[in-house]
Scaffold this active site. Structure first.
Site, short mmCIF file in Angstrom:
data_model
loop_
_atom_site.label_atom_id
_atom_site.label_comp_id
_atom_site.label_asym_id
_atom_site.label_seq_id
_atom_site.Cartn_x
_atom_site.Cartn_y
_atom_site.Cartn_z
N LYS A 53 -62.93 -100.15 -21.06
CA LYS A 53 -62.85 -100.08 -19.50
C LYS A 53 -61.70 -99.26 -18.67
O LYS A 53 -61.96 -98.68 -17.86
CB LYS A 53 -62.47 -101.84 -19.10
CG LYS A 53 -63.73 -102.69 -19.79
CD LYS A 53 -63.56 -104.52 -19.17
CE LYS A 53 -64.76 -104.59 -20.25
NZ LYS A 53 -64.69 -106.53 -20.07
N GLN A 97 -60.37 -111.54 -19.92
CA GLN A 97 -61.13 -110.79 -21.18
C GLN A 97 -61.04 -112.53 -21.69
O GLN A 97 -60.47 -112.73 -22.23
CB GLN A 97 -60.12 -109.44 -22.26
CG GLN A 97 -61.10 -109.65 -23.09
CD GLN A 97 -62.43 -108.75 -22.88
OE1 GLN A 97 -62.27 -107.73 -22.01
NE2 GLN A 97 -63.54 -108.73 -23.11
N ASP A 120 -66.59 -110.29 -12.17
CA ASP A 120 -67.19 -110.72 -13.27
C ASP A 120 -67.29 -112.26 -12.93
O ASP A 120 -68.26 -112.73 -13.89
CB ASP A 120 -66.27 -110.17 -14.11
CG ASP A 120 -67.01 -110.55 -15.75
OD1 ASP A 120 -68.80 -110.06 -15.54
OD2 ASP A 120 -66.95 -110.57 -16.82
#
Ligand code: NAP
Length: 279
Positions: A53, A97, A120
């Site tokens: 990323k 994450q 996200d």
């Protein structure tokens, strides 16, 4: 009918190309779109994802900040770190994450992310907006799945979509997005009986199980569209590619399917968040 391999790299490139102009504009007014990734512990797969990323940001002239916390980090400390990122005006997107070490309350940590920076779609507000059919940032993998179906002009309206998996970040939101696009959706999980019988009725199959090569070609209807969202050790998906390829009308490969579109979508959401906060 010709069998189609659904190429995620082409779709990801199109997304990246569509972002260049707005990134240049934001930079011209002194705003560098910035994604902050928060990694707790030293899970090697998570390390790789976070690195990918960060590299993707660099290639697009965006900024990324990597916050690395030890595996002993407590929930309160993680929430404090997220709040600092919420208050940092130079950060536009925050990605915690998954998975975090099991002693941490992951849900509480996700909920701490400012909705404007929830690129996200992990907060309950972000998920709710996705389910209701508005909101800017659906979870990136579900959005990537919808994008590849759109790119290849695969009809969704009236189709029977079977999603295997019901995680908050993948199975549930992609079921909601498919429903909003007028599919008839069946969401399966570990307690589903007769999964092969259900898959036999599917026009579109989304594999989001987390088990390598789980979905078998013999379970599928001839000509079905197979989307493999899985990503397991050794670069294999949740679909048994060889047997499913024989039966499917179209199929995503692993690697080179949903993965690259997911990352491109994350960057796109970050740029959109930067736009929302500055223009
Ligand atoms: P997860 O949280 O472990 O969820 C797995 C889901 O599969 C659960 O809902 C589980 O059911 C269901 N399941 C497990 N065994 C099953 C079985 N035998 N039959 C039917 N359903 C079963 O995983 P996730 O985070 O959603 O990820 C799923 C996959 O997507 C993984 O391979 C992951 O690496 C991949 N992924 C890829 C990307 C990408 O960018 N391509 C991004 C995120 C995730 P229960 O709810 O009943 O336990």
């Amino acid at each position: 009918m010709e069998k189609i391999i659904l190429d995620g790299n082409i779709v990801a490139q199109e997304i990246r190309d569509s972002m260049k102009e707005i990134i240049d504009f934001l930079r011209s007014i002194g705003v560098i779109p910035c994604l902050a990734t928060v990694l707790v512990g030293d899970n090697p797969a998570s390390e790789t994802y976070v690195k990918m990323k960060g590299n993707a940001c660099k290639r697009l002239n965006m900024k990324s900040i990597r916050v690395q916390l030890s595996k002993e980090t407590e929930t309160a400390e993680l929430i404090e770190t997220i709040k600092e990122l919420n208050n940092d005006n130079s950060v536009h997107g925050i990605l915690l994450q998954h998975p975090v070490p099991s002693h941490i309350d992951e849900r509480a940590a996700f909920e701490a992310i400012d909705i404007r920076k929830d690129v996200d779609g992990v907060t309950s507000a972000g998920y709710g907006q996705t389910a209701f059919g508005f909101g800017d940032f659906p979870s990136c993998t579900p959005a990537a799945i919808m994008k590849i179906l759109e790119y290849y002009q695969i009809p969704i309206d009236g189709m029977h979509a079977v999603v295997v998996g019901r995680s908050p970040i993948l199975g549930k939101p992609v079921s909601a997005l498919l429903l909003n696009a007028n599919a008839t959706v069946t969401t399966c999980h570990s307690r589903t009986s007769n999964l092969p019988d259900i898959l036999k009725q599917a026009d579109i199959v989304v594999a989001a199980v987390g088990k390598p090569k789980f979905i078998q070609g013999s379970w599928l209807k001839q000509g079905s569209i197979v989307i493999d969202a899985g990503y397991n050790k050794g670069n294999v998906g949740d679909v048994d590619y060889d047997s499913c390829f024989e039966v499917a009308g179209a199929i995503t490969p692993v690697p080179g399917g949903i993965g690259p579109i997911t990352i491109a979508t994350l960057l796109k959401h970050t740029v959109k968040a930067a736009e929302g906060m500055n223009i």
